[in-house]
Design an enzyme around this catalytic site. Structure first.
Site, PDB file in Angstrom:
ATOM      1  N   SER A   1       0.959  -1.223   0.026  1.00  0.00           N
ATOM      2  CA  SER A   1      -0.063  -0.024   0.052  1.00  0.00           C
ATOM      3  C   SER A   1       1.005   1.298  -0.362  1.00  0.00           C
ATOM      4  O   SER A   1       0.058   2.370  -0.316  1.00  0.00           O
ATOM      5  CB  SER A   1      -0.843  -0.002   1.045  1.00  0.00           C
TER       6      SER A   1
ATOM      7  N   LYS B   1      -0.074   4.762   6.688  1.00  0.00           N
ATOM      8  CA  LYS B   1      -0.446   5.227   5.594  1.00  0.00           C
ATOM      9  C   LYS B   1      -0.209   6.838   5.508  1.00  0.00           C
ATOM     10  O   LYS B   1       0.234   7.559   6.622  1.00  0.00           O
ATOM     11  CB  LYS B   1      -2.267   5.314   5.691  1.00  0.00           C
TER      12      LYS B   1
END
Length: 204
Positions: free
Chosen positions: A126, A164
């Site tokens: 990710s 993230k």
């Protein structure tokens, strides 16, 4: 002092790893390096090396092997054991024992002088556009807030720690992956565990 060829190989491998990386290898890595499939056999050789005063081990910590006769010991970086967190228990301090999978012996300079740090092993792709790859370990300074655009470790609704990029927007928080194939995570509330300040990657 007489030691076997296998013990000499193990001793030299540990010494070279400490000199090159600043921390000792794991039992599995030692076994792979000298051709031993059994971890118990490796432990037996380590016990004999310790009995002969060549190494010192701390049984309470992983990878805690100290070379006692390393000539250039003064040049070996100091090592700090950094907790690697896994599933996060809501309401518990991030470094509570319930959250810690293991400890990683990180060269002290890689912690950038920070004391309240932990590590998270990246699972998945990710964050590949930010150069953070599957299997990397990110070094994280504990803090509960962040500025838009900073890379953080935050807690998801499933109590999983995720890495993230952070954004606070009008009606929600956005945890943005650095992968064009993935969608952002939108949350009404977010718990920030810390800011990513570094990265460790084993290139072997």
């Amino acid at each position: 002092m007489k030691i076997s060829k296998r013990q000499q190989d193990i001793y030299e491998f540990i010494k070279s790893e400490v000199k090159e990386k600043g921390y000792p290898p794991s039992v599995r890595e030692i076994g792979e390096a000298v051709g031993l499939a059994s971890s118990s056999t490796v432990h037996g050789h380590l016990a004999r090396l310790e009995g002969k005063g060549l190494i010192r081990r701390d049984p309470t910590k992983p990878r805690a092997i100290e070379i006692l006769s390393l000539e250039d010991e003064a040049e070996t970086p100091n090592v700090v054991n950094i907790p690697i967190i896994g599933k996060v228990t809501a309401g518990m301090p991030i470094t509570a024992i319930e959250n810690i999978d293991e400890y990683f012996p990180l060269p002290e300079y890689m912690a950038a002088g920070e004391t309240n740090v932990f590590m998270l092993e990246i699972d998945g792709e990710s964050m590949i556009n930010a150069g953070i790859l599957d299997g990397d370990k990110v070094i994280v300074r504990q803090q509960s807030s962040a500025i838009n655009g900073e890379i953080v470790v935050a807690m998801t609704d499933e109590n999983e720690a995720t890495c993230k990029r952070f954004y606070k927007e009008a009606n929600h928080f956005r945890l943005q992956p650095e992968n064009d194939a993935l969608e952002p995570i939108l949350l009404n509330n977010v718990t920030i565990l810390g800011k990513v300040i570094g990265l460790y990657r084993d290139i072997r």
